[in-house]
Design a protein around this motif. Structure first.
Motif, PDB file in Angstrom:
ATOM      1  N   ILE A 224       0.880  -1.180   0.000  1.00  0.00           N
ATOM      2  CA  ILE A 224       0.000   0.000   0.000  1.00  0.00           C
ATOM      3  C   ILE A 224       0.916   1.228   0.000  1.00  0.00           C
ATOM      4  O   ILE A 224       1.430   1.650   1.033  1.00  0.00           O
ATOM      5  CB  ILE A 224      -0.935   0.008   1.223  1.00  0.00           C
ATOM      6  CG1 ILE A 224      -1.737  -1.299   1.277  1.00  0.00           C
ATOM      7  CG2 ILE A 224      -1.883   1.198   1.171  1.00  0.00           C
ATOM      8  CD1 ILE A 224      -2.593  -1.436   2.518  1.00  0.00           C
ATOM      9  N   GLY A 225       1.119   1.798  -1.188  1.00  0.00           N
ATOM     10  CA  GLY A 225       2.167   2.800  -1.351  1.00  0.00           C
ATOM     11  C   GLY A 225       1.709   4.238  -1.368  1.00  0.00           C
ATOM     12  O   GLY A 225       2.533   5.139  -1.532  1.00  0.00           O
ATOM     13  N   SER A 226       0.410   4.498  -1.215  1.00  0.00           N
ATOM     14  CA  SER A 226      -0.056   5.892  -1.264  1.00  0.00           C
ATOM     15  C   SER A 226      -1.215   6.091  -0.308  1.00  0.00           C
ATOM     16  O   SER A 226      -1.911   5.142   0.084  1.00  0.00           O
ATOM     17  CB  SER A 226      -0.480   6.262  -2.680  1.00  0.00           C
ATOM     18  OG  SER A 226      -1.664   5.557  -3.040  1.00  0.00           O
ATOM     19  N   GLY A 227      -1.435   7.350   0.044  1.00  0.00           N
ATOM     20  CA  GLY A 227      -2.548   7.690   0.922  1.00  0.00           C
ATOM     21  C   GLY A 227      -3.881   7.386   0.288  1.00  0.00           C
ATOM     22  O   GLY A 227      -4.849   7.026   0.971  1.00  0.00           O
ATOM     23  N   ALA A 228      -3.963   7.533  -1.056  1.00  0.00           N
ATOM     24  CA  ALA A 228      -5.224   7.264  -1.756  1.00  0.00           C
ATOM     25  C   ALA A 228      -5.598   5.787  -1.631  1.00  0.00           C
ATOM     26  O   ALA A 228      -6.766   5.442  -1.374  1.00  0.00           O
ATOM     27  CB  ALA A 228      -5.089   7.661  -3.225  1.00  0.00           C
ATOM     28  N   GLU A 229      -4.625   4.897  -1.806  1.00  0.00           N
ATOM     29  CA  GLU A 229      -4.892   3.462  -1.653  1.00  0.00           C
ATOM     30  C   GLU A 229      -5.324   3.151  -0.223  1.00  0.00           C
ATOM     31  O   GLU A 229      -6.254   2.371   0.010  1.00  0.00           O
ATOM     32  CB  GLU A 229      -3.640   2.655  -1.981  1.00  0.00           C
ATOM     33  CG  GLU A 229      -3.240   2.646  -3.436  1.00  0.00           C
ATOM     34  CD  GLU A 229      -1.977   1.830  -3.665  1.00  0.00           C
ATOM     35  OE1 GLU A 229      -2.095   0.610  -3.885  1.00  0.00           O
ATOM     36  OE2 GLU A 229      -0.876   2.412  -3.597  1.00  0.00           O
ATOM     37  N   ALA A 230      -4.626   3.756   0.742  1.00  0.00           N
ATOM     38  CA  ALA A 230      -4.944   3.517   2.146  1.00  0.00           C
ATOM     39  C   ALA A 230      -6.355   3.999   2.468  1.00  0.00           C
ATOM     40  O   ALA A 230      -7.097   3.331   3.209  1.00  0.00           O
ATOM     41  CB  ALA A 230      -3.916   4.219   3.033  1.00  0.00           C
ATOM     42  N   GLU A 231      -6.750   5.133   1.898  1.00  0.00           N
ATOM     43  CA  GLU A 231      -8.099   5.674   2.154  1.00  0.00           C
ATOM     44  C   GLU A 231      -9.164   4.748   1.588  1.00  0.00           C
ATOM     45  O   GLU A 231     -10.236   4.546   2.195  1.00  0.00           O
ATOM     46  CB  GLU A 231      -8.206   7.064   1.540  1.00  0.00           C
ATOM     47  CG  GLU A 231      -9.520   7.766   1.779  1.00  0.00           C
ATOM     48  CD  GLU A 231      -9.790   8.029   3.266  1.00  0.00           C
ATOM     49  OE1 GLU A 231     -10.984   8.093   3.649  1.00  0.00           O
ATOM     50  OE2 GLU A 231      -8.813   8.176   4.044  1.00  0.00           O
ATOM     51  N   ASP A 232      -8.887   4.170   0.432  1.00  0.00           N
ATOM     52  CA  ASP A 232      -9.844   3.243  -0.181  1.00  0.00           C
ATOM     53  C   ASP A 232     -10.077   2.031   0.709  1.00  0.00           C
ATOM     54  O   ASP A 232     -11.216   1.604   0.941  1.00  0.00           O
ATOM     55  CB  ASP A 232      -9.316   2.812  -1.541  1.00  0.00           C
ATOM     56  CG  ASP A 232     -10.234   1.800  -2.228  1.00  0.00           C
ATOM     57  OD1 ASP A 232     -11.407   2.130  -2.441  1.00  0.00           O
ATOM     58  OD2 ASP A 232      -9.753   0.687  -2.533  1.00  0.00           O
ATOM     59  N   PHE A 233      -8.987   1.468   1.243  1.00  0.00           N
ATOM     60  CA  PHE A 233      -9.126   0.318   2.145  1.00  0.00           C
ATOM     61  C   PHE A 233      -9.791   0.727   3.469  1.00  0.00           C
ATOM     62  O   PHE A 233     -10.564  -0.046   4.049  1.00  0.00           O
ATOM     63  CB  PHE A 233      -7.743  -0.282   2.443  1.00  0.00           C
ATOM     64  CG  PHE A 233      -7.190  -1.115   1.314  1.00  0.00           C
ATOM     65  CD1 PHE A 233      -7.868  -2.237   0.857  1.00  0.00           C
ATOM     66  CD2 PHE A 233      -5.989  -0.776   0.695  1.00  0.00           C
ATOM     67  CE1 PHE A 233      -7.363  -3.011  -0.179  1.00  0.00           C
ATOM     68  CE2 PHE A 233      -5.485  -1.535  -0.337  1.00  0.00           C
ATOM     69  CZ  PHE A 233      -6.164  -2.647  -0.778  1.00  0.00           C
ATOM     70  N   LYS A 234      -9.516   1.933   3.925  1.00  0.00           N
ATOM     71  CA  LYS A 234     -10.117   2.410   5.171  1.00  0.00           C
ATOM     72  C   LYS A 234     -11.630   2.462   5.056  1.00  0.00           C
ATOM     73  O   LYS A 234     -12.366   1.985   5.946  1.00  0.00           O
ATOM     74  CB  LYS A 234      -9.556   3.795   5.518  1.00  0.00           C
ATOM     75  CG  LYS A 234     -10.185   4.418   6.757  1.00  0.00           C
ATOM     76  CD  LYS A 234      -9.630   5.812   7.010  1.00  0.00           C
ATOM     77  CE  LYS A 234     -10.305   6.471   8.223  1.00  0.00           C
ATOM     78  NZ  LYS A 234      -9.798   7.844   8.454  1.00  0.00           N
TER      79      LYS A 234
END
Length: 919
Positions: A224-234
């Motif tokens: 998970i290399g970006s904040g956007a990816e992390a937000e999607d999983f969140k």
């Protein structure tokens, strides 16, 4: 009467009590002979014949041994049970033969692994002869180190002005440190994110689970290399329903570690006690030599230089008995534990390091040992006991969790570990070099498959990868051992040499490669690559071990090495300094020229704006300068920010006086000062304290500064005289003082903690060695060799510190050089420089000047015409006085050395030429 020879006076006194009146035990005080520090001490052309020279300090002791031997029926050599101990016995025997002190006396060699009455008595019953293979291995190692040092170091001085020296093993250890610096500089941080949910069971028990998969794909740590990816999983997890997918609990066993070897003891003492390897070995030596128990001095541990992990069966039986008494029979395994390791060299295949009597619990000795001795003994005791205890029984649990939201299926995992039976963990757990979390203490609540879980919290965290950590002393020793570089008895000295020469510094328990060390390694990697390769050094160590095992001739090993090594030296003899600097400038570029914030050329001169920065070499080492020299005189250290730590800084307030405690820089180096002149009355000056060489200024904090200012401190009252013993730091380092006797300590930090027992021992040993010869004019000094024109060169200790002298010219040794490692070539350069400045007195000064002029004339240097007659006369006179010294020097060496003496004659012109050559 039987004459017994050991190394130390403390050991001699103890063993004499054990053996009784029919034995006389004398100490050699360590090595008695060595190779003279001058060219020709090892002759490759004569099958590597060595010239051994008796240490001046050992001469009187050898005379005492020879005198006692004439009255003895038997000579028993009982030095330490390793290669160095075997060599000392051999040296003593050879000197006795030369003195013709041996007639028909029987000569025996005995070794004991511990200084106890039983161990010594048993050793006396099992004598042997000196092991020739071990002596051969010692000679091969000593010759190799000598040949590398005396061949490679002059190359460094000629091709890399300001460089100190290079050694066979220390250079490889330095490469490890410098390679790690390069890794850190090349490292590019990578962003990644983690998602950790706090979940609760129906019973309200909470635990943490980490996102490990999504839609059938595994998610690794960096995926998970970006904040956007992390937000999607969140968002998906916030809307998900959680349930237990599977629960797996597996039993596991953890076995104890083997007892200590030299290497593992140094590593653990560094991790757990904060001891430097050299300090660990000094404390271990004292524990080995013993303390007074019930009126009898007894060794507390077995010999501390070993790579063996096995221990004596009687010690195993005693350990099992102590475990049963102190912890219960459940902690005693059914069968004794046996450890085996492949010994790398025969002379060190001894027992592991263990207490001589395991029934001596550490608590019972606390009042008899100083703090460091107690802590190290306790560490050795608990490691030995733990090595014979029952295994720990664990249960490792893995819980996989499903998180469903619509068509998506996310996976989380929670791990934990439960200790069912602590076993050896009740006593000991090995230290770690990192702060990683391996879930060893995390316990999970009871859960079952299909059970619903509730989300309580969701942590979404941004991370960045970190560069590999710098080596600690413990991790460097471990890495050297893994690579097969060095041996147990050498690790501590290797690290100490690197620190003493300023190649590395210890900061916050990590080793940082200094610029001068990085320049040396860059030179060696470019021009002597093979000799700093890890595999090559390890293979050479294996050859030395084969000599120990009598499998190969030591001269053959030297021949193979010397042929290739001299070829490598020959290949670079015609390289100019400027060519060498160009190569190093390219290799060290990323370190020297860091990117500028404005994106401009990092090599552009910040002073004139026109020149280009490049690497230069001066008297005190490498530096960065402008290519427009002498029009632009901009210079800086190699690293652009290396001067950031300079300048004064206030560390805090003294609680007693409320005055500022400051770290300051002076002409002789950094120091501590209490208050300012305005804080004191009349002519009173602010209190100051020097900083020991073993302590980096960057590591000085208020607590340490106050300790330094408190010196000298009173250790206690001498038990015989009732007079105080004080500890302090003087011109020659840390010391203890009783009345008019001063005894040096062996580590800078000991001055704060040394106890009365140790201080009394040091004072006694100093008195036993006889009066100091430091008085001006009385010290014959350590001979280094011959000056081309001034005769014998000697290293001496004077009123103002160490210096070298020849022909009445005295030259002080600079702070950046270590007196004990000064070489003949360095000494000659210092003497020449001092003579040119008028360093001799009276007639000696005139003679030195005349001889220096003679050297100039003989070398054909260009001089003003009006000076020529004086030079010619001197040139005729000089050979008659020192013809013998000159014939012992090759023409090539004489040319280089006399050229150095001639330098100041046209100072301005030479300086300008040298600067251009460096550019």
């Amino acid at each position: 009467m039987n004459l017994v020879i050991v190394e130390s006076p403390a050991k001699a006194k103890t063993i004499n009590k054990y053996l009784g009146s029919s034995f006389e035990v004398l100490a050699s005080f360590g090595h008695v002979r060595d190779l003279p520090a001058k060219n020709g001490s090892v002759d490759p052309e004569a099958n590597f014949q060595m010239i051994w020279e008796v240490d001046p300090k050992a001469a009187s002791r050898l005379n005492d041994i020879a005198k006692a031997l004439k009255e003895a029926d038997k000579l028993i050599l009982a030095t330490d049970p390793d290669r160095e101990g075997e060599a000392i016995s051999w040296h003593v025997l050879e000197v006795m033969k030369q003195k013709r002190a041996l007639k028909d006396q029987k000569v025996e060699r005995v070794v004991f692994n511990a200084i106890t009455k039983q161990a010594v008595s048993e050793a006396m019953k099992n004598p042997r002869q000196i092991d020739g293979a071990l002596v051969d291995a010692y000679m091969a190692r000593r010759a190799l180190d000598y040949l590398v040092g005396f061949t490679l170091s002059p190359v460094l001085w000629r091709k890399l002005p300001g460089a100190r020296s290079a050694g066979r093993v220390q250079s490889v250890a330095l490469r490890l440190v410098c390679d790690r610096e390069q890794e850190i500089e090349r490292f590019v941080a990578q962003e990644y994110w983690s998602l950790v949910a706090t979940l609760a069971t129906p019973r309200g028990d909470t635990f943490e689970a980490r996102l490990t998969g999504a839609d059938g794909k595994k998610i690794q740590r960096l995926d998970i290399g970006s904040g956007a990816e992390a937000e999607d999983f969140k968002q998906a997890l916030q809307a998900a329903q959680f349930a237990v997918a599977s629960v797996e609990a597996k039993p596991a066993r953890r076995n104890p570690q083997a007892p200590f070897t030299t290497s593992t003891l140094q590593q653990e003492a560094s991790r757990k006690l904060g001891f430097a390897p050299a300090h660990t070995m000094r404390i271990a030596q004292r524990l080995y030599e013993g303390i007074d128990i019930g009126g009898e001095t007894t060794g507390l541990i077995t010999y501390m230089r070993t790579d063996g992990v096995q221990i004596d069966p009687s010690a195993i039986a005693q350990a099992r008995k102590v475990i049963g008494e102190d912890y219960g029979n459940a902690y005693v395994p059914d069968a004794p534990r046996q450890y085996q390791a492949k010994a790398k060299n025969a002379q060190e295949a001894h027992e592991a390091i263990r207490p001589t009597d395991l029934s001596r619990r550490p608590a019972s000795l606390r009042s008899r040992l100083d703090q460091d001795q107690y802590r190290l003994y306790e560490l050795i005791w608990i490691r030995t006991i733990a090595s014979q205890m029952e295994s720990a029984e664990l249960e490792r649990t893995t819980v996989d969790i499903e998180a469903k939201v619509g068509a998506r299926n996310l996976e989380l995992r929670a791990t934990g570990q439960v200790v069912k039976f602590d076993g050896f963990l009740a006593v000991y757990q090995e230290g770690r070099d990192d702060d990683g979390d391996d879930d060893e203490s995390r316990r999970l609540p009871a859960m079952s498959e299909g059970e619903a879980l509730q989300r309580r919290e969701l942590a979404v965290t941004q991370h960045f990868t970190e560069p590999p950590p710098r080596f600690s002393e413990a991790s460097l020793v471990k890495r050297m051992e893994e690579l097969g570089i060095g041996r147990p008895s050498t690790y501590a000295s290797i690290l100490q040499v690197l620190k003493d020469r300023g190649y590395v510094r210890l900061e916050k328990k990590r080793l940082h490669g200094e610029d001068k060390g990085r320049v040396v390694i860059a030179f060696l990697e470019n021009f002597f690559a093979r000799y700093v390769e890890y595999d090559f050094t390890a293979a050479l160590e294996e050859d030395l071990d084969r000599i120990s095992n009598n499998e190969i001739s030591w001269q053959q090993v030297l021949r193979d090495f010397w042929t290739d090594f001299t070829g490598a030296v020959e290949e670079i003899k015609d390289l100019r300094v400027s060519q060498v600097l160009d190569v190093l400038d390219q290799m060290l570029g990323p370190h020297i020229y860091t990117p500028r914030e404005d994106g401009g050329d990092p090599r552009q001169c910040p002073s004139c704006g026109e020149g280009r920065l490049n690497l230069k070499a001066g008297k005190f080492g490498a530096f960065v300068g402008c290519s427009n020299y002498p029009e632009c005189r901009y210079t800086r250290p190699l690293a652009a920010d290396s001067g950031a730590e300079g300048g004064d800084r206030v560390l805090g307030k003294d609680p007693d006086t409320d005055l500022d405690v400051a770290l300051k820089s002076g002409r002789f180096g950094p120091y501590i000062q209490l208050g300012e002149a305005k804080d004191y009355q009349d002519s009173e000056k602010p209190k100051r304290a020097g900083i020991p060489k073993s302590i980096s200024p960057a590591d000085i904090d208020l607590d340490l500064a106050l300790k330094l200012l408190s010196l000298p401190r009173e250790v206690g009252l001498h038990p015989e005289t009732g007079q105080p013993i004080k500890a302090g730091i003087g011109r020659f380092g840390p010391y203890v003082q009783h009345e008019k006797t001063y005894a040096s300590l062996e580590a800078g930090d000991e001055v704060f903690t040394i106890g009365l027992n140790r201080a009394v021992t040091l004072i006694a040993e100093k008195i036993a060695k006889g009066p100091s010869k430091r008085k001006f004019g009385s010290d014959p000094g350590k001979p280094l060799g011959d000056h081309p024109t001034l005769g014998a060169v000697a290293l001496k200790s004077g009123r103002y510190g160490a210096y070298v002298t020849a022909g009445g010219v005295n030259a002080t040794i600079p702070n950046d050089k270590t007196p004990d490692t000064i070489t003949l070539e360095e000494a000659i350069a210092l003497i020449n420089e001092r003579a040119a400045k008028g360093g001799a007195k009276g007639g000696a000064k005139k003679k030195a000047a005349a001889k220096s002029k003679a050297a100039d004339g003989a070398d054909g240097a260009e001089k003003p015409a009006k000076k020529a007659p004086a030079k010619k006369a001197a040139a005729k006179k000089a050979p008659a006085k020192k013809a013998a010294a000159k014939t012992a020097t090759t023409s090539k060496a004489r040319t280089a050395k006399t050229a150095a003496a001639a330098k100041p004659a046209k100072k301005a012109a030479v300086k300008k030429t040298a600067s251009k050559a460096s550019g």
